[in-house]
Every structure is written in C-alpha cells, then in structure tokens.
Scaffold this active site. Structure first.
Site, PDB file in Angstrom:
ATOM      1  N   HIS A   1       0.921  -1.167   0.065  1.00  0.00           N
ATOM      2  CA  HIS A   1       0.018  -0.296  -0.134  1.00  0.00           C
ATOM      3  C   HIS A   1       0.750   1.387   0.052  1.00  0.00           C
ATOM      4  O   HIS A   1       0.476   2.396   0.269  1.00  0.00           O
ATOM      5  CB  HIS A   1      -0.931   0.046   1.192  1.00  0.00           C
ATOM      6  CG  HIS A   1      -2.186   0.783   1.115  1.00  0.00           C
ATOM      7  ND1 HIS A   1      -2.273   1.940   1.976  1.00  0.00           N
ATOM      8  CD2 HIS A   1      -3.114   0.903   0.392  1.00  0.00           C
ATOM      9  CE1 HIS A   1      -3.383   2.732   1.875  1.00  0.00           C
ATOM     10  NE2 HIS A   1      -3.980   2.138   0.848  1.00  0.00           N
TER      11      HIS A   1
ATOM     12  N   LYS B   1       3.300   4.423  -1.264  1.00  0.00           N
ATOM     13  CA  LYS B   1       3.225   5.318  -2.165  1.00  0.00           C
ATOM     14  C   LYS B   1       4.419   6.097  -1.968  1.00  0.00           C
ATOM     15  O   LYS B   1       4.613   6.965  -1.217  1.00  0.00           O
ATOM     16  CB  LYS B   1       1.959   6.393  -2.255  1.00  0.00           C
ATOM     17  CG  LYS B   1       0.787   5.560  -2.588  1.00  0.00           C
ATOM     18  CD  LYS B   1      -0.032   5.300  -1.077  1.00  0.00           C
ATOM     19  CE  LYS B   1      -1.364   4.950  -1.341  1.00  0.00           C
ATOM     20  NZ  LYS B   1      -2.022   4.367  -0.048  1.00  0.00           N
TER      21      LYS B   1
ATOM     22  N   ASP C   1      17.244  10.366  -7.790  1.00  0.00           N
ATOM     23  CA  ASP C   1      18.689  10.601  -7.374  1.00  0.00           C
ATOM     24  C   ASP C   1      18.935  10.564  -6.067  1.00  0.00           C
ATOM     25  O   ASP C   1      20.030  11.102  -5.419  1.00  0.00           O
ATOM     26  CB  ASP C   1      18.830  11.938  -7.991  1.00  0.00           C
ATOM     27  CG  ASP C   1      18.931  12.086  -9.255  1.00  0.00           C
ATOM     28  OD1 ASP C   1      18.838  11.232 -10.168  1.00  0.00           O
ATOM     29  OD2 ASP C   1      18.842  13.418  -9.779  1.00  0.00           O
TER      30      ASP C   1
ATOM     31  N   HIS D   1      -8.889  11.461   1.833  1.00  0.00           N
ATOM     32  CA  HIS D   1      -8.215  10.108   1.710  1.00  0.00           C
ATOM     33  C   HIS D   1      -6.851  10.449   2.621  1.00  0.00           C
ATOM     34  O   HIS D   1      -6.008   9.514   2.287  1.00  0.00           O
ATOM     35  CB  HIS D   1      -7.957   9.897   0.211  1.00  0.00           C
ATOM     36  CG  HIS D   1      -7.337   8.632   0.016  1.00  0.00           C
ATOM     37  ND1 HIS D   1      -6.180   8.488  -0.375  1.00  0.00           N
ATOM     38  CD2 HIS D   1      -8.113   7.531   0.145  1.00  0.00           C
ATOM     39  CE1 HIS D   1      -6.006   7.004  -0.500  1.00  0.00           C
ATOM     40  NE2 HIS D   1      -6.984   6.570  -0.344  1.00  0.00           N
TER      41      HIS D   1
ATOM     42  N   LYS E   1      -3.894  10.569   5.331  1.00  0.00           N
ATOM     43  CA  LYS E   1      -3.521   9.803   6.583  1.00  0.00           C
ATOM     44  C   LYS E   1      -2.751  10.415   7.504  1.00  0.00           C
ATOM     45  O   LYS E   1      -1.372  10.556   7.065  1.00  0.00           O
ATOM     46  CB  LYS E   1      -2.945   8.416   5.996  1.00  0.00           C
ATOM     47  CG  LYS E   1      -3.893   7.446   5.370  1.00  0.00           C
ATOM     48  CD  LYS E   1      -3.686   7.640   3.614  1.00  0.00           C
ATOM     49  CE  LYS E   1      -4.250   6.688   2.859  1.00  0.00           C
ATOM     50  NZ  LYS E   1      -5.633   6.364   2.928  1.00  0.00           N
TER      51      LYS E   1
ATOM     52  N   ASP F   1       0.043  17.824  19.952  1.00  0.00           N
ATOM     53  CA  ASP F   1       0.699  18.747  20.987  1.00  0.00           C
ATOM     54  C   ASP F   1       1.779  19.465  20.026  1.00  0.00           C
ATOM     55  O   ASP F   1       2.572  20.002  20.905  1.00  0.00           O
ATOM     56  CB  ASP F   1       1.532  17.928  22.017  1.00  0.00           C
ATOM     57  CG  ASP F   1       0.492  17.029  22.807  1.00  0.00           C
ATOM     58  OD1 ASP F   1      -0.698  17.267  22.626  1.00  0.00           O
ATOM     59  OD2 ASP F   1       1.105  16.284  23.801  1.00  0.00           O
TER      60      ASP F   1
END
Length: 468
Positions: free
Chosen positions: A209, A211, A216, A385, A387, A392
């Site tokens: 999952h 991405k 370089d 979408h 995440k 704090d």
C-alpha cells in the site's frame, strides 16, 4: 465411506490449524473465532483461514535486509541527533522496530491535494540525473499516467535509470498496453505479488500500500496520493478527492530508497546496487524526522505501535485525519483513554467513503467515540483520503497507513514521523480549517437514538472489521 474419510481429513486439517494458532501465539479470542469458522463452515472455514488468518509475523513472507538501513549509520544511530525528551520514546520505538534513526538534514514541504502534489512530483522527475524509483499501490491509466510516461521517455534518453513498482491488486486495471509502452522505452517494471491462481491464497490478503517516489536519492515523496485521475477530475459519486503528501529533500530520502529497493527485490528478484546512492544532505540542519515502515512479516506492527504510543503520550491534543478509521481494540482504547483523560481528541473523516460496506463499518464506531468525548467531524466536500496524525505541536505523522486492521497488520505501509513545531502548527491550522467546513457529531444521546435499522447494518458490517 467417502463422506466419512472427507470428514476425518477435514478434522485433521482443522486440528493442524489449531496447533498452528497455538504455536503462533494468536490472541485467544481470535483463536476461538477461527475454530468456530473452521468447524461450522465446511470447506469455507479452512479456505478463509488460509486466505485471511495466517500469521505472517511468524511465517515470514519476506525478511527485510537490515543492512540497507544500517549501512550509513552506527548501531546507536538514535543518539546522533538530539531531540526533545517528549519525542524520545517515539524515536526509540521506531529505531528498535525498523532500524530507521532520526535524521535532521531534511527540508520538508507539505503538499495538499492532487494538482499541487503532481506539479511538485513532475518538477522533481524532470530534475533527475541518475535514477527515478516510483512505487504505488494504485497506478491507473489516464492523464497522469500519460504524463509520467512522457517524462520517463525523455529521462531514459538522458541515461536516467527508471524503476516502476506497482501492486498487483491495487493496480489491477492498469492496461497491458501501457505496461508494454513502459518497457518499450526501457523503464524497468515489476509487479508486487501479482494476482495468480497458484499463489492466490498466500498473497491476495497482503498488499503493498506504499506510495513512494525517490529521485537521485535526493528528493522523495510519501503520502496518501495514488496515480489516479480522481485527484484531478474528481469522482462521479464522491466528488473531489482530497489528500496529503510530503516532499522530502535530504538524508531521510535514503530510507525511502531503501524501502523501495527491498520491495523491488521481493517483486522482481533483482538486487539493486546501492553503492552509487549517496545521501544528499541539505546544507544545514532543518527538520528532524524518521521513516517508519511496517509490513505483515516484520517482527512488530511498527506503525500501529507508533500510533498507539503517540496517543498514549499526548498531553494536549491528538488530531487525526483518516478515511478508514476501523480501530482494533488497542487503538480504540488508546483514543478513548486519551479523550477521557482530558486530551482533545478529534477525528476528521469523510461523510462517506468509496466502499459502502466500509462506510457502514466506519460508522459503527461513532457511538464509542462520542461516549468517550472524542469529537467526530465529517467532511462533506468530496472524499478525504489523507492519513495524518498530529499531536501537541510536537509530532506529525504523514503517510500511507489507515487506522484499520488491513493497514496495521496486513499491508506493507510507510509513514513519515516529523518532530517539528512549525510544521505541526501549520498542519494543525489546516486541520482546524477543514473541521470548520465539516459536520460535527457532538451529541452522544442524539446519535445513540438513530434508527435501529442503521444500528443493525452497522453491527453486521462491524463483524467484518478484522478483514476490511
């Protein structure tokens, strides 16, 4: 006679699975659930266990090459960067579970939504001189895929090595014609755990999952955004897709590259020579951070432990943006405990998700949140979408992992953990702005009196939460 033999064989298989469950140290409740399935659902119970129940932490699908993490750092790498005592527990946890130390020669840019993110990605790809490593769960045909191919063709002509890794299930719709065009222009392509009948039971439930893009070994990207035109044109049912990505320039990119290389080896069985990759440090110490990978064959569920630890250590607030909040017992307990202790705990989610069954399962936990004083905000303008977890004004987590069992236990995931007050405050402001546009569920009594039919559907969907 044949029926008797089949019953005996089935019982023997069931007993073998029971022994396996006991040896692997599975929770008693989970063991009992699988026993019930195996001995009450003929044939199907065993198939479900083989598909969903096996413990990959005991029977490893793939062992990470730890030298990829340690080759540039001493064993006590966490002590080479000074961070606050508040963040020390989290940084030690990450280092012990993943061998990724805190790095501080990093320049970070938070990217919101698809258009801004892909403009930054395309700019970085155009600057490539040595290599491009690109890894995505969802890679779909369309405008973005064509733009990438156009850049790849140009960079290959400039002697840039390009490797593209995509997940066999998440990118199932990616056309053979597009893949052939990639290979024709000398882009190296690999598929992570392809959908094949012979390996169906052993691989279907364990997806990559992540991405990740690395250019370089100097510029890296990580976050929730996939290669999909939904981020440009929206979705006919959900509207515009909103997401959060992170651009990293500096030494933390080396750990993203190490992740890609290990996944590439698993998918292609080809080792990548790491000797040419040199860490590209920024000129000054800017933003301390760590990369935390997690997968079904690691010894510990690292990202789950990080989420758990962040919430348990919170003193003032924990703000969470996530589309799929289907918490296991430990995560739910940590959220509720924080809120009941006086910590400002807020969940920002979409008013609806892209999968109806998941939507009902997500809603089944709202009552538990509200009862503990957790504030729930439902974002109405498209599909959220991202995440993200903020705590704090000290810690920000941006990555690929949802707050569900699939991300925390079954998928290969990666998050960036950032220890920087300025970035945290910037993201908190953005979070609160999104909350101001959202529908707040703030009355437990009103919500608990919703129609019994809704409760029944939610309760039914909740039974499937371990596999969603």
């Amino acid at each position: 006679m044949l029926a008797t033999i089949l019953i005996i064989v089935y019982i023997i298989i069931g007993l073998i699975i029971v022994v396996s469950l006991l040896l692997n140290g599975v929770r008693p409740s989970k063991t009992l659930a699988w026993l019930l399935a195996i001995f009450t659902i003929p044939i199907g119970g065993v198939l479900l266990y083989l598909l969903l129940g096996r413990n990959r932490r005991k029977s490893k699908l793939f062992s990470l090459q730890r030298d990829l993490w340690e080759r540039n750092y001493p064993p006590d790498g966490t002590d080479t960067v000074k961070i606050s005592e508040y963040n020390k527990k989290i940084s030690n946890l990450i280092y012990k579970t993943s061998k990724c130390p805190v790095t501080e020669h990093n320049k970070l840019t938070v990217l919101k939504d698809g258009r801004n993110t892909f403009e930054s990605i395309f700019e970085a790809l155009e600057s490539a001189k040595e290599h491009i490593h690109l890894q995505y769960y969802i890679y779909e045909d369309g405008i973005l895929a064509e733009k990438l191919l156009e850049i790849f063709e140009r960079k290959v002509a400039e002697n840039v090595t390009i490797r593209v890794l995509y997940d066999g299930i998440g990118s199932y719709s990616l056309s053979r014609e597009y893949l052939n065009r990639l290979r024709k222009c000398n882009v190296e392509v690999a598929q992570f755990l392809p959908f094949r009948f012979g390996k169906f039971l052993s691989s279907l439930n364990y997806r990559n999952h992540r991405k990740i893009i690395v250019v370089d070994n100097k510029i890296g990207f990580i976050g929730g955004i996939n290669i999909s035109d939904k981020y440009l044109k929206g979705d006919p049912h959900l509207g515009k897709w909103h997401d959060t990505h992170l651009r990293i320039e500096g030494e933390a990119v080396d750990y993203l590259n190490g992740l890609f290389i290990t996944d590439w080896y698993l998918a292609s069985n080809k080792k990548v020579d790491t000797a040419p990759f040199q860490i590209k440090k920024t000129e000054k110490k800017e933003t301390p951070m760590q990369i935390v990978p997690s997968g079904p064959d690691d010894d510990f569920a690292a990202i789950e432990q990080v989420y758990f630890s962040i919430m348990n250590n919170a003193k003032e607030y924990v703000y969470i943006t996530n589309p799929y909040v289907i918490p296991n017992h430990a995560i739910l307990q940590s959220m509720q405990t924080a809120a009941l202790s006086g910590v400002d705990v807020r969940l920002l989610m979409s008013s609806s998700t892209d999968i109806k069954l998941v939507d009902w399962c997500v809603r089944s936990y709202y009552e538990s949140y509200l009862k503990a004083g957790i504030k729930v905000y439902l974002y109405p303008d498209g599909f959220l979408h991202s995440k993200v977890m903020l705590c704090d004004d000290k810690i920000a987590s941006i990555g690929t992992a949802n707050l569900d069992n699939r991300s925390l236990q079954q998928n290969y995931e990666a998050n960036a953990i950032v220890y920087d007050a300025t970035l945290c405050k910037q993201m908190k402001t953005d979070f609160l702005q999104d909350c101001s546009k959202s529908i707040m569920l703030d009355d437990y009594q009103i919500f608990s009196n919703r129609p019994w039919t809704h409760k029944l559907i939610e309760g039914t969907a909740k039974l499937l939460s371990p596999i969603l």
